[in-house]
Design a protein around this motif. Structure first.
Motif, PDB file in Angstrom:
ATOM      1  N   PHE A  16       0.887  -1.167   0.000  1.00 52.57           N
ATOM      2  CA  PHE A  16       0.000   0.000   0.000  1.00 52.57           C
ATOM      3  C   PHE A  16       0.919   1.209   0.000  1.00 52.57           C
ATOM      4  O   PHE A  16       1.436   1.582   1.054  1.00 52.57           O
ATOM      5  CB  PHE A  16      -0.879   0.027   1.243  1.00 52.57           C
ATOM      6  N   LEU A  19       4.027   1.022   2.204  1.00 54.35           N
ATOM      7  CA  LEU A  19       3.866   0.023   3.265  1.00 54.35           C
ATOM      8  C   LEU A  19       3.652  -1.377   2.679  1.00 54.35           C
ATOM      9  O   LEU A  19       2.748  -1.586   1.879  1.00 54.35           O
ATOM     10  CB  LEU A  19       2.656   0.381   4.131  1.00 54.35           C
ATOM     11  N   ALA A  21       2.202  -4.611   3.225  1.00 52.10           N
ATOM     12  CA  ALA A  21       1.237  -5.247   4.139  1.00 52.10           C
ATOM     13  C   ALA A  21       1.370  -6.762   4.126  1.00 52.10           C
ATOM     14  O   ALA A  21       1.091  -7.424   5.130  1.00 52.10           O
ATOM     15  CB  ALA A  21      -0.175  -4.843   3.758  1.00 52.10           C
ATOM     16  N   PRO A  40      -1.033 -10.747  15.276  1.00 45.97           N
ATOM     17  CA  PRO A  40      -1.347  -9.505  16.002  1.00 45.97           C
ATOM     18  C   PRO A  40      -2.019  -8.463  15.097  1.00 45.97           C
ATOM     19  O   PRO A  40      -2.015  -8.600  13.871  1.00 45.97           O
ATOM     20  CB  PRO A  40       0.035  -9.007  16.460  1.00 45.97           C
ATOM     21  N   ASN A  41      -2.556  -7.426  15.678  1.00 47.76           N
ATOM     22  CA  ASN A  41      -3.188  -6.335  14.911  1.00 47.76           C
ATOM     23  C   ASN A  41      -2.228  -5.802  13.857  1.00 47.76           C
ATOM     24  O   ASN A  41      -1.044  -5.615  14.140  1.00 47.76           O
ATOM     25  CB  ASN A  41      -3.572  -5.170  15.827  1.00 47.76           C
ATOM     26  N   GLY A  42      -2.769  -5.570  12.676  1.00 47.80           N
ATOM     27  CA  GLY A  42      -1.945  -5.007  11.606  1.00 47.80           C
ATOM     28  C   GLY A  42      -1.023  -6.013  10.931  1.00 47.80           C
ATOM     29  O   GLY A  42      -0.196  -5.651  10.100  1.00 47.80           O
ATOM     30  N   ALA A  43      -1.190  -7.301  11.253  1.00 49.51           N
ATOM     31  CA  ALA A  43      -0.282  -8.329  10.712  1.00 49.51           C
ATOM     32  C   ALA A  43      -0.510  -8.584   9.228  1.00 49.51           C
ATOM     33  O   ALA A  43       0.357  -9.133   8.546  1.00 49.51           O
ATOM     34  CB  ALA A  43      -0.455  -9.634  11.495  1.00 49.51           C
ATOM     35  N   GLY A  44      -1.702  -8.202   8.718  1.00 52.34           N
ATOM     36  CA  GLY A  44      -1.970  -8.420   7.298  1.00 52.34           C
ATOM     37  C   GLY A  44      -3.094  -9.433   7.052  1.00 52.34           C
ATOM     38  O   GLY A  44      -3.348  -9.821   5.914  1.00 52.34           O
ATOM     39  N   LYS A  45      -3.796  -9.837   8.094  1.00 52.06           N
ATOM     40  CA  LYS A  45      -4.834 -10.874   7.975  1.00 52.06           C
ATOM     41  C   LYS A  45      -5.969 -10.427   7.046  1.00 52.06           C
ATOM     42  O   LYS A  45      -6.352 -11.141   6.134  1.00 52.06           O
ATOM     43  CB  LYS A  45      -5.418 -11.214   9.364  1.00 52.06           C
ATOM     44  N   THR A  46      -6.506  -9.238   7.321  1.00 52.68           N
ATOM     45  CA  THR A  46      -7.618  -8.754   6.493  1.00 52.68           C
ATOM     46  C   THR A  46      -7.141  -8.503   5.067  1.00 52.68           C
ATOM     47  O   THR A  46      -7.867  -8.751   4.106  1.00 52.68           O
ATOM     48  CB  THR A  46      -8.240  -7.479   7.115  1.00 52.68           C
ATOM     49  N   THR A  47      -5.918  -8.047   4.922  1.00 47.75           N
ATOM     50  CA  THR A  47      -5.391  -7.813   3.569  1.00 47.75           C
ATOM     51  C   THR A  47      -5.369  -9.122   2.784  1.00 47.75           C
ATOM     52  O   THR A  47      -5.804  -9.178   1.625  1.00 47.75           O
ATOM     53  CB  THR A  47      -3.980  -7.194   3.648  1.00 47.75           C
ATOM     54  N   GLN A  88     -14.951  -8.082   8.287  1.00 47.66           N
ATOM     55  CA  GLN A  88     -14.640  -7.660   9.660  1.00 47.66           C
ATOM     56  C   GLN A  88     -15.689  -6.607  10.032  1.00 47.66           C
ATOM     57  O   GLN A  88     -15.994  -5.712   9.250  1.00 47.66           O
ATOM     58  CB  GLN A  88     -13.228  -7.070   9.692  1.00 47.66           C
ATOM     59  N   GLU A 178     -13.007 -12.296  11.363  1.00 47.62           N
ATOM     60  CA  GLU A 178     -13.363 -12.028  12.761  1.00 47.62           C
ATOM     61  C   GLU A 178     -14.853 -12.236  13.073  1.00 47.62           C
ATOM     62  O   GLU A 178     -15.526 -11.333  13.591  1.00 47.62           O
ATOM     63  CB  GLU A 178     -12.915 -10.613  13.169  1.00 47.62           C
ATOM     64  N   HIS A 209      -9.217 -13.415  16.205  1.00 49.21           N
ATOM     65  CA  HIS A 209      -8.339 -13.140  17.349  1.00 49.21           C
ATOM     66  C   HIS A 209      -8.631 -14.085  18.508  1.00 49.21           C
ATOM     67  O   HIS A 209      -7.788 -14.270  19.368  1.00 49.21           O
ATOM     68  CB  HIS A 209      -8.540 -11.696  17.845  1.00 49.21           C
TER      69      HIS A 209
HETATM   70  N1  LIG Z   1      -6.230   0.155   2.130  1.00 50.20           N
HETATM   71  C1  LIG Z   1      -5.113   0.322   2.827  1.00 50.20           C
HETATM   72  N2  LIG Z   1      -4.269   1.356   2.577  1.00 50.20           N
HETATM   73  C2  LIG Z   1      -3.144   1.522   3.262  1.00 50.20           C
HETATM   74  N3  LIG Z   1      -2.721   0.709   4.242  1.00 50.20           N
HETATM   75  C3  LIG Z   1      -3.518  -0.321   4.557  1.00 50.20           C
HETATM   76  C4  LIG Z   1      -4.750  -0.582   3.875  1.00 50.20           C
HETATM   77  N4  LIG Z   1      -5.315  -1.688   4.410  1.00 50.20           N
HETATM   78  C5  LIG Z   1      -4.476  -2.106   5.369  1.00 50.20           C
HETATM   79  N5  LIG Z   1      -3.402  -1.305   5.466  1.00 50.20           N
HETATM   80  C6  LIG Z   1      -2.248  -1.490   6.364  1.00 50.20           C
HETATM   81  O1  LIG Z   1      -1.755  -2.791   6.114  1.00 50.20           O
HETATM   82  C7  LIG Z   1      -1.355  -3.415   7.322  1.00 50.20           C
HETATM   83  C8  LIG Z   1      -2.124  -4.712   7.507  1.00 50.20           C
HETATM   84  O2  LIG Z   1      -3.484  -4.382   7.784  1.00 50.20           O
HETATM   85  P1  LIG Z   1      -4.623  -5.487   7.945  1.00 50.20           P
HETATM   86  O3  LIG Z   1      -5.901  -4.754   8.056  1.00 50.20           O
HETATM   87  O4  LIG Z   1      -4.483  -6.501   6.872  1.00 50.20           O
HETATM   88  O5  LIG Z   1      -4.231  -6.134   9.360  1.00 50.20           O
HETATM   89  P2  LIG Z   1      -5.010  -7.189  10.251  1.00 50.20           P
HETATM   90  O6  LIG Z   1      -4.063  -8.297  10.526  1.00 50.20           O
HETATM   91  O7  LIG Z   1      -6.309  -7.538   9.624  1.00 50.20           O
HETATM   92  O8  LIG Z   1      -5.252  -6.376  11.603  1.00 50.20           O
HETATM   93  P3  LIG Z   1      -6.487  -6.427  12.653  1.00 50.20           P
HETATM   94  O9  LIG Z   1      -6.219  -7.622  13.517  1.00 50.20           O
HETATM   95  O10 LIG Z   1      -6.329  -5.148  13.413  1.00 50.20           O
HETATM   96  O11 LIG Z   1      -7.761  -6.527  11.892  1.00 50.20           O
HETATM   97  C9  LIG Z   1      -1.601  -2.395   8.430  1.00 50.20           C
HETATM   98  O12 LIG Z   1      -0.388  -1.721   8.675  1.00 50.20           O
HETATM   99  C10 LIG Z   1      -2.646  -1.483   7.847  1.00 50.20           C
HETATM  100  O13 LIG Z   1      -2.562  -0.193   8.389  1.00 50.20           O
END
Ligand SMILES: Nc1ncnc2c1ncn2[C@@H]1O[C@H](COP(=O)(O)OP(=O)(O)OP(=O)(O)O)[C@@H](O)[C@H]1O
Ligand SMILES: [Mg+2]
Length: 255
Positions: A16, A19, A21, A40-47, A88, A178, A209
């Motif tokens: 992104f 960054l 991800a 953990p939060n921000g690990a990239g799961k939702t991505t 989510q 989630e 989680h």
């Molecule tokens: N559309 C986007 N644009 C820019 N950065 C993004 C975008 N989506 C996610 N990120 C960044 O990518 C990284 C991974 O985010 P992601 O949402 O995949 O984490 P996650 O593991 O699902 O976290 P959580 O447990 O908090 O849901 C984070 O640093 C987030 O800020």
């Protein structure tokens, strides 16, 4: 219903802007498996989940379905591919009733053109979809909410409606981001049973989680940390993996 096909994401990288991800992540989901993604939060799961549901196009990586390489799915192709997802949070259409939300889950009815596309279907088809919706609501024990507006639902009920809506297109693979988030103990128990029942015929990808849910329902688990896959294995292997323990402790310290 579609026969479940194996899904494989190979060497997926998502940037992104500056960054990263996800970095070179590979996962597979075999028919009838419940696969967990934790981290953990921000690990990239939702991505990763969004890559598989066509909401994020990866910077690089390859998608295989049933062993054959194919283009990354687009959101409108998911139903055809036998894939459905819940996001989510909740993500229902607040201005529609529960019934209407479920009908939108069926591929024939468009959200932006709800009444027109519903009326465009012949009466038998309409009745059939409506019956399917009632059956699903009954199966998920929320039949009494059918005529309520989505915006008026208690949170745990709205999570179940989102699940019912995803099931309307008869997926062979269900992606859940989630599903236990914000639920109390009883609803979490219900969810665990639901996933285990669903698994007998289909595959599930579960981002979660709640370790209790993950450890009880998953056949295999992938662990992400800072966009990288740091571990992969059975619940027992993951529980005892020092890299996983360190990632979670590190996260706790940092919060
Ligand atoms: N559309 C986007 N644009 C820019 N950065 C993004 C975008 N989506 C996610 N990120 C960044 O990518 C990284 C991974 O985010 P992601 O949402 O995949 O984490 P996650 O593991 O699902 O976290 P959580 O447990 O908090 O849901 C984070 O640093 C987030 O800020
Ligand atoms: Mg997330």
């Amino acid at each position: 219903m579609h026969d479940p096909a194996s899904l494989r994401l190979e060497s997926v990288t998502v940037d992104f802007g500056g960054l990263r991800a996800l970095s070179n992540v590979s996962i597979e989901i075999n028919p009838g498996e419940v696969v967990g993604i934790i981290g953990p939060n921000g690990a990239g799961k939702t991505t990763l989940f969004n890559v598989l549901s066509g909401l994020v196009h990866p910077t690089s990586g390859t998608f295989y379905m049933g062993g054959a390489k194919r283009n990354w799915p687009k959101p409108h192709e998911l139903t055809q591919l036998g894939i459905a997802r819940t996001l989510q949070g909740v993500g229902l259409f607040n201005d529609l009733t529960v019934n209407e939300n479920l009908l939108v889950g069926a591929s024939h009815v468009e959200r932006d053109n709800f009444f027109k596309s519903l009326l465009g279907l012949d009466r038998n088809k309409q009745r059939h979809l409506y019956e399917e919706a009632q059956n699903l609501l009954a199966e998920l024990q929320i039949a009494e909410y059918a005529r309520e507006l989505a915006s008026s639902l208690p949170y745990p009920i709205s999570k179940r409606v989102a699940l019912a809506r995803a099931l309307m297109c008869k997926p062979s693979t269900l992606l859940l981001d989630e599903p236990a988030g914000g639920l109390g103990v009883e609803d979490i128990e219900w969810l665990k049973e639901f996933v285990l029942r669903f698994r007998s015929e289909k595959s599930v990808l579960l981002v979660e989680h709640h370790m209790d849910v993950i450890m009880n329902v998953c056949d295999r688990i992938y662990v992400l940390n800072f966009g990288e896959l740091i571990a992969h294995g059975t619940p027992d292997q993951i529980k005892h993996n020092p890299l996983v323990i360190a990632a979670y402790l590190g996260n706790e310290d940092g919060e």
